[in-house]
Design an enzyme around this catalytic site. Structure first.
Site, PDB file in Angstrom:
ATOM      1  NE  ARG A   1      17.329 -28.013   1.990  1.00 40.39           N
ATOM      2  CZ  ARG A   1      17.690 -27.334   0.923  1.00 40.39           C
ATOM      3  NH1 ARG A   1      16.774 -26.958   0.033  1.00 40.39           N
ATOM      4  NH2 ARG A   1      18.955 -27.007   0.728  1.00 40.39           N
TER       5      ARG A   1
ATOM      6  CD  GLU B   1       8.254  -9.059  34.531  1.00 42.87           C
ATOM      7  OE1 GLU B   1       7.314  -8.840  35.289  1.00 42.87           O
ATOM      8  OE2 GLU B   1       8.382  -8.465  33.444  1.00 42.87           O
TER       9      GLU B   1
ATOM     10  CB  ILE C   1       7.953   1.873  30.714  1.00 46.96           C
ATOM     11  CG1 ILE C   1       8.954   2.360  31.775  1.00 46.96           C
ATOM     12  CG2 ILE C   1       6.609   1.526  31.329  1.00 46.96           C
ATOM     13  CD1 ILE C   1       9.403   1.289  32.768  1.00 46.96           C
TER      14      ILE C   1
ATOM     15  CD  GLU D   1      14.744   4.658  39.339  1.00 48.58           C
ATOM     16  OE1 GLU D   1      13.734   4.904  40.023  1.00 48.58           O
ATOM     17  OE2 GLU D   1      15.895   5.079  39.632  1.00 48.58           O
ATOM     18  N   PRO D   2      17.026   4.328  34.339  1.00 46.50           N
ATOM     19  CG  PRO D   2      16.740   6.340  33.179  1.00 46.50           C
ATOM     20  CD  PRO D   2      16.225   5.569  34.354  1.00 46.50           C
TER      21      PRO D   2
ATOM     22  CG  HIS E   1      14.567 -23.262   8.978  1.00 46.94           C
ATOM     23  ND1 HIS E   1      14.158 -23.773  10.189  1.00 46.94           N
ATOM     24  CD2 HIS E   1      13.436 -23.016   8.275  1.00 46.94           C
ATOM     25  CE1 HIS E   1      12.840 -23.832  10.218  1.00 46.94           C
ATOM     26  NE2 HIS E   1      12.370 -23.386   9.072  1.00 46.94           N
ATOM     27  N   GLY E   2      19.186 -24.127   8.074  1.00 49.92           N
ATOM     28  CA  GLY E   2      20.388 -23.809   7.307  1.00 49.92           C
ATOM     29  C   GLY E   2      20.396 -22.351   6.871  1.00 49.92           C
TER      30      GLY E   2
END
Length: 382
Positions: free
Chosen positions: A267, A362, A154, A124-125, A337-338
């Site tokens: 790489r 959850e 939701i 709920e909010p 990956h830099g």
């Protein structure tokens, strides 16, 4: 846990779908937050929405362990597609486990073939993970119930034909959870579904707010036909839900690890592949070790559910560890990956945006720690 031959074939079909249909097309939907109707329709045809439905109702009826592996494969391709079957599968499980014969016959066949999709509505909010503070309530209205209140975040709300709503049906109950019921609610007058809320990740699949203003349902909407049993029912469903979220995290983490391993071989720096540099090689080793542990924790919780045992502690552990692991592995894949890891040209930036959902969804990981601690004491009380 060893899957049956048929279950291994199910997982292989999902893996093929992911590699052939999903991964090449993710960016078509993800970047502009477009609902992947085409992929969802293919998932319906392949039976993904009926994984937990009984065979007599047209479902596939796989084990929880197989369901976890399917979820992992979908999340490896695009976590949003794993989310598309998440709440739907929890409501399938609840109706299968607690529903009346009429409820099973009414909903399960259509849920199995995807012609009706379901979602669950808890948050709920103003409440977040504090479900005991729930304000959405239903009062007797003739031979049915009238629902008032709001739910938020939701998933799949706009495309669902059935909502598994946890709400208060006895506001005088002490403690509060003894007065809660799960109502099976279809969209209609008295229910407003908002536009999708903007999100960091988990794109393509909508998350909306639901506003109930006297939405009326019949007496037969109460799951199992007995009011005030909803808390125990939903907590049982959340054991499955947390296994599913853990499996989503494993899928995202595995995708990040796979990309990092591939890039570390392609790489080169200082005349050799970067994985040969100790700092990168150690990073990959830790990532792979953590991912294996996360997968085994998830399958352990799934196996307990399949054995009919209580799994709230194990599911909480799996969800906690797998989600934190996915977040770290996604960040470490970005490190491997830099500068390219920060670019939308590579998928690792998407994994980094998707991973946080499993930490806060959850039931937040702070809630998981409370559940684990409480169950640890309950099982080892002196």
């Amino acid at each position: 846990m060893t899957l049956t031959g048929d279950e291994q074939q199910v997982v292989a079909v999902v893996a093929g779908f992911v590699d052939e249909r999903v991964r090449p097309r993710v960016r078509e939907f993800e970047e502009d937050d477009v609902y992947p109707a085409e992929l969802i329709d293919e998932m319906k045809e392949l039976g993904f929405f009926g994984l937990l439905a009984p065979a007599e109702h047209g479902g596939v009826d796989v084990s929880t362990a197989c369901f976890a592996r399917v979820t992992e494969e979908l999340a490896r391709g695009w976590m949003s597609l794993a989310g598309a079957i998440g709440g739907h599968s929890v409501i399938t499980y609840l109706i299968k486990t607690f529903g009346t014969s009429g409820q099973r016959e009414e909903y399960l066949p259509r849920m199995a073939d995807g012609s009706i999709r379901a979602t669950m509505a808890l948050t709920e909010p103003g409440g977040g993970s504090d479900l005991q503070a729930m304000r959405t309530h239903a009062v007797r209205d003739g031979d049915g119930w009238a629902i008032t209140g709001a739910k938020t975040w939701i998933s799949n709300a706009a495309h669902s034909g059935l909502i598994g709503l946890l709400c208060v049906t006895d506001r005088d109950a002490e403690p509060a959870h003894r007065g809660m019921s799960v109502l099976l609610v279809e969209p209609g007058d008295g229910l407003t579904i908002s536009k999708k809320l903007p999100k960091l990740g988990y794109r393509g699949i909508e998350a909306c707010e639901l506003v109930f203003e006297g939405r009326r349902v019949g007496a037969d909407a109460v799951l199992g036909d007995v009011p005030h049993q909803g808390w125990a029912q939903m907590m049982r469903g959340l054991e499955l839900g947390r296994v599913q979220v853990a499996a989503r995290a494993v899928g995202v983490g595995q995708a990040a690890l796979d990309d990092a391993v591939r890039y570390a071989q392609e790489r080169e720096s200082f005349g050799k592949p970067i994985w040969r540099h100790q700092s990168v090689g150690n990073l990959l080793a830790d990532m792979a070790t953590s991912m294996r542990a996360a997968r085994l924790l998830t399958l352990d919780a799934a196996e307990r559910l399949d054995d009919g045992e209580r799994a709230d502690m194990e599911a909480g552990m799996a969800k906690l560890f797998a989600s934190e692991t996915a977040m770290k592995v996604a960040l470490d894949a970005l490190r491997v990956h830099g500068g390219y890891g920060y670019s939308k040209e590579y998928d690792v930036e998407r994994y980094f945006r998707d991973a946080p959902l499993m930490i806060v969804g959850e039931g937040t990981n702070e809630i998981q720690r409370s559940v684990i601690a409480a169950q640890l004491i309950a099982r080892h009380r002196i």
